[in-house]
Motif scaffolding. Structure first.
Motif, PDB file in Angstrom:
ATOM      1  N   TRP A  36      11.592  19.975  -7.793  1.00 19.20           N
ATOM      2  CA  TRP A  36      10.668  19.443  -8.858  1.00 19.20           C
ATOM      3  C   TRP A  36      10.033  21.179  -8.580  1.00 19.20           C
ATOM      4  CZ3 TRP A  36       9.047  16.364 -11.780  1.00 19.20           C
ATOM      5  CH2 TRP A  36       9.977  14.525 -12.397  1.00 19.20           C
ATOM      6  N   PHE A  37       8.648  21.496  -9.065  1.00 18.06           N
ATOM      7  CA  PHE A  37       7.972  22.253  -9.724  1.00 18.06           C
ATOM      8  C   PHE A  37       6.866  21.201  -9.881  1.00 18.06           C
ATOM      9  CE2 PHE A  37      10.720  25.852  -8.522  1.00 18.06           C
ATOM     10  CZ  PHE A  37      12.610  25.390  -8.835  1.00 18.06           C
ATOM     11  N   ARG A  38       5.542  22.817  -9.267  1.00 18.51           N
ATOM     12  CA  ARG A  38       3.894  22.064  -9.677  1.00 18.51           C
ATOM     13  C   ARG A  38       3.371  23.575 -10.386  1.00 18.51           C
ATOM     14  NH1 ARG A  38       1.742  19.267  -4.800  1.00 18.51           N
ATOM     15  NH2 ARG A  38       1.420  20.860  -3.369  1.00 18.51           N
ATOM     16  N   GLU A  46       5.109  26.464  -7.987  1.00 14.85           N
ATOM     17  CA  GLU A  46       5.471  26.560  -7.245  1.00 14.85           C
ATOM     18  C   GLU A  46       6.393  25.521  -7.146  1.00 14.85           C
ATOM     19  OE1 GLU A  46       2.495  25.914  -3.740  1.00 14.85           O
ATOM     20  OE2 GLU A  46       1.819  24.073  -4.937  1.00 14.85           O
ATOM     21  N   VAL A  48       8.462  22.244  -4.728  1.00 18.85           N
ATOM     22  CA  VAL A  48       7.788  21.435  -4.078  1.00 18.85           C
ATOM     23  C   VAL A  48       8.447  20.984  -3.229  1.00 18.85           C
ATOM     24  CG1 VAL A  48       7.217  19.102  -4.201  1.00 18.85           C
ATOM     25  CG2 VAL A  48       5.847  20.987  -5.794  1.00 18.85           C
ATOM     26  N   TYR A  59      11.914  19.634   1.104  1.00 22.62           N
ATOM     27  CA  TYR A  59      10.673  19.409   0.985  1.00 22.62           C
ATOM     28  C   TYR A  59       9.736  20.798   1.225  1.00 22.62           C
ATOM     29  CZ  TYR A  59      12.517  14.613   0.563  1.00 22.62           C
ATOM     30  OH  TYR A  59      12.985  13.814  -0.062  1.00 22.62           O
ATOM     31  N   SER A  62       3.690  20.739   2.640  1.00 21.47           N
ATOM     32  CA  SER A  62       2.726  20.583   2.165  1.00 21.47           C
ATOM     33  C   SER A  62       2.224  19.158   1.669  1.00 21.47           C
ATOM     34  CB  SER A  62       1.682  20.752   1.075  1.00 21.47           C
ATOM     35  OG  SER A  62       2.464  21.469   0.466  1.00 21.47           O
ATOM     36  N   VAL A  63       4.102  18.316   1.527  1.00 26.72           N
ATOM     37  CA  VAL A  63       4.541  17.390   0.848  1.00 26.72           C
ATOM     38  C   VAL A  63       5.450  16.425   2.021  1.00 26.72           C
ATOM     39  CG1 VAL A  63       4.339  18.002  -1.458  1.00 26.72           C
ATOM     40  CG2 VAL A  63       6.499  17.720   0.121  1.00 26.72           C
ATOM     41  N   ASP A  89      -2.647  17.851  -4.967  1.00 29.60           N
ATOM     42  CA  ASP A  89      -1.360  17.486  -5.806  1.00 29.60           C
ATOM     43  C   ASP A  89      -1.682  17.243  -7.530  1.00 29.60           C
ATOM     44  OD1 ASP A  89      -0.864  15.106  -2.749  1.00 29.60           O
ATOM     45  OD2 ASP A  89       0.130  17.386  -2.913  1.00 29.60           O
ATOM     46  N   TYR A  93       4.267  18.855 -13.412  1.00 27.32           N
ATOM     47  CA  TYR A  93       5.289  18.542 -12.129  1.00 27.32           C
ATOM     48  C   TYR A  93       6.793  18.934 -13.318  1.00 27.32           C
ATOM     49  CZ  TYR A  93       2.470  17.889  -8.227  1.00 27.32           C
ATOM     50  OH  TYR A  93       1.678  17.127  -7.566  1.00 27.32           O
TER      51      TYR A  93
END
Length: 123
Positions: A36-38, A46, A48, A59, A62-63, A89, A93
């Motif tokens: 997963w990216f966001r 970036e 994630v 991970y 930050s998450v 956040d 996504y």
């Protein structure tokens, strides 16, 4: 080649939880690491979280402890369970895959990017 379709994003209050999903079409889903990216407002996309074909997860700091990535190789779906959401956040996504988790961590996706799913966290 995989076609990727993300869903599940919505507006949620800070501290809330949300699960987003990514369905992949293609018969080779299980052989790819998925991630997963966001992309937040005014920011670059970036990485994630990522998960290898065998289920090893990674991970960004930050998450960690708040997000959980999982995959269902039968359903060709990868999930991102997000808890304790914060306004930072907020982002679109996206999911993508590659041959290795390490390559995903560098921000590189092998497949064409989907439309993403918008997650908005209100304070």
């Amino acid at each position: 080649q995989l076609q990727l379709v993300e869903s599940g994003g919505r507006l949620v209050q800070a501290g809330g939880s949300l699960r987003v999903s990514c369905v992949a079409s293609g018969r080779t889903f299980s052989s790819f690491a998925m991630g997963w990216f966001r992309q937040g407002p005014g920011k670059e996309r970036e990485f994630v979280a990522g998960i290898s074909g065998s289920g090893i997860a990674y991970y960004i700091d930050s998450v960690k402890g708040r997000f959980t990535i999982s995959r269902d190789n039968v359903e060709s779906t990868v999930y991102l369970q997000m808890t304790s959401l914060k306004p930072e956040d907020t982002a679109v996504y996206y999911c993508n895959g590659h041959s290795t988790l390490g390559t995903l961590r560098s921000g590189v996706g092998f497949f064409s990017w989907g439309q993403g799913t918008q997650v908005t966290v209100s304070s």
